[in-house]
Write a protein that holds these residues in place. Structure first.
Motif, PDB file in Angstrom:
ATOM      1  N   LEU A  85       0.816  -1.184   0.041  1.00 36.40           N
ATOM      2  CA  LEU A  85      -0.361   0.217   0.225  1.00 36.40           C
ATOM      3  C   LEU A  85       1.140   1.096   0.070  1.00 36.40           C
ATOM      4  CD1 LEU A  85      -2.130  -0.849   2.879  1.00 36.40           C
ATOM      5  CD2 LEU A  85      -2.583  -1.317   0.037  1.00 36.40           C
ATOM      6  N   ALA A 143      -9.327   5.371  -0.463  1.00 40.91           N
ATOM      7  CA  ALA A 143      -9.132   4.825   0.817  1.00 40.91           C
ATOM      8  C   ALA A 143      -9.901   4.854   1.761  1.00 40.91           C
ATOM      9  CB  ALA A 143      -7.581   4.545   1.502  1.00 40.91           C
ATOM     10  N   ILE A 176      -5.853  -3.684   2.613  1.00 42.63           N
ATOM     11  CA  ILE A 176      -6.448  -2.697   3.211  1.00 42.63           C
ATOM     12  C   ILE A 176      -7.720  -2.808   4.903  1.00 42.63           C
ATOM     13  CG2 ILE A 176      -8.347   0.248   3.086  1.00 42.63           C
ATOM     14  CD1 ILE A 176      -6.780   0.216  -0.385  1.00 42.63           C
TER      15      ILE A 176
END
Lengths: 206, 205
Positions: A85, A143, A176
């Motif tokens: 990420l 996100a 995530i």
């Protein structure tokens, strides 16, 4: 970033800060592991995780109570940080979680880390006040929305789900979710034990 | 508990296809084996289904196969939490409280069964699922429920509840409960994100 230990006893919140000399063998092993894993991240992000006298603050002092569980949490954490990420995405998610929990230590630490990762101040302020941030990359923005939706509604609408999968892939989206969960765990520890921020940074929402 | 055939298996992944064992790469295969060791005994003891007759994992485990490294790390954490020694009824009450807060059908179904298997009364299980105050729990389980519900709902722990939790579990025990809470928040977020259904509901439809 270092911090003097004088008058720091209150930084444990409801817990006493554990001094290195008082740790048993398994706690000492965790202490060394935290030193190796957390201190570099804190140095890079510009926040305080350990005092000059060697006592850990923030969630780490609490985790020393459960050294084996904390070591397992550390293995998971390491794998999440290897998931690829982007720094900006990572800090956006962490701040969104920290803000939802009003977890002072987390907010202060990751406001600093988010700045280092290049998030604009106005985006950081917006995330901390729960308003839609501007100036984020598309990835970080998605996100943020995924995190905020899951924390408030516990669900993702089709259009946001589709955008998230198109951006991160299924594996990236699961990473995530794990990052969210990692920081929900940390935030719950900070809130339960009323762990304060050391006040070294410049959190606008202290 | 295995479904009689593949009918109904379509859709058990929710927004994700179910990964068959033959589809897995080496790293996924490793995670598949680890999950089997960790989860299958728990599922058997709890009377719920985590794997279909064709070897596909369902529930959160199918999703976790997409991130085998993270899944292995999570397994290490879960193993340590299991070894910590949280009482079975306390554990199931915390998990059901989290699952109900998230509306995670698979988790609610699995852990209603697991809670029953460790002696949590049916009335208390129903109350937990409906997010009402449960009756008939042990004192420890009731305390763990209040702690979990307070954190999930208000994201705070009032002084009297904090004192009660530390008296019941010690500081270390409270941190372990928070980790359990966090672990199942991850599981539930996966279930909701990918709209993973409960086995019974899906098979009946």
């Amino acid at each position: 970033v270092t911090m003097a230990s004088g008058d720091a006893d209150h930084l444990g919140g409801r817990l006493a800060l554990l001094a290195p000399a008082g740790l048993d063998t398994s706690q000492r092993r965790l202490y060394d592991e935290l030193t190796a894993r957390v201190l570099p991240e804190a140095a890079e992000g510009g926040f305080v995780a350990r005092l000059d006298d060697g006592r850990f603050i923030g969630p780490f002092n609490a985790l020393l109570r459960v050294p084996a569980v904390a070591a397992g949490l550390g293995e998971w954490t390491t794998q999440i940080s290897r998931a690829g990420l982007a720094d900006e995405v990572r800090q956006t998610v962490i701040l969104t979680v920290g803000a939802a929990w009003s977890a002072e230590y987390e907010i202060e630490a990751h406001t600093s880390a988010a700045r280092v990762a290049g998030l604009p101040d106005r985006a950081i302020d917006a995330i901390l006040t729960g308003t839609p941030p501007t100036g984020l990359s598309d990835e970080a923005n998605i996100a943020h929305r995924v995190t905020a939706c899951l924390l408030t509604a516990h669900a993702l609408a089709d259009d946001l789900y589709q955008r998230a999968v198109a951006t991160f892939g299924e594996a990236g989206l699961i990473a995530i979710l794990c990052l969210i969960g990692q920081y929900q765990t940390i935030s719950s520890i900070l809130v339960c034990f009323q762990v304060p921020a050391p006040g070294h940074g410049h959190s606008p929402h202290k | 508990m295995q479904p009689s055939g593949t009918r109904g298996a379509e859709g058990l992944g929710g927004r994700l296809p179910l990964l068959a064992p033959a589809d897995l790469d080496d790293q996924q295969r490793h995670a598949y084996d680890l999950m089997g060791q960790l989860i299958l005994p728990e599922a058997e003891a709890g009377g719920f289904t985590v794997k279909l007759g064709d070897g596909s994992f369902i529930g959160p485990f199918n999703a976790l196969l997409h991130v085998p490294g993270i899944a292995a790390g999570m397994g290490a954490w879960a193993s340590q939490l299991n070894a910590f020694g949280i009482a079975d009824d306390v554990r199931q009450v915390v998990v059901l409280t989290v699952a109900a807060a998230w509306g995670a059908d698979y988790e609610i179904e699995a852990h209603s069964s697991a809670a029953r298997a460790v002696g949590v009364p049916d009335d208390a299980i129903d109350a937990l699922i409906d997010r009402r105050v449960p009756q008939g729990l042990t004192t420890d389980a009731a305390t763990a429920h209040l702690l979990t519900a307070s954190l999930l709902t208000d994201r705070t722990v009032p002084e009297n509840l904090y004192a009660r939790a530390v008296a019941a579990f010690g500081e270390a025990g409270v941190v372990a409960l928070l980790c359990l809470l966090g672990q199942y928040q991850v599981v539930c977020s996966i279930l909701r994100c990918f709209e993973v259904p409960a086995l019974v509901h899906s098979a009946a439809s």
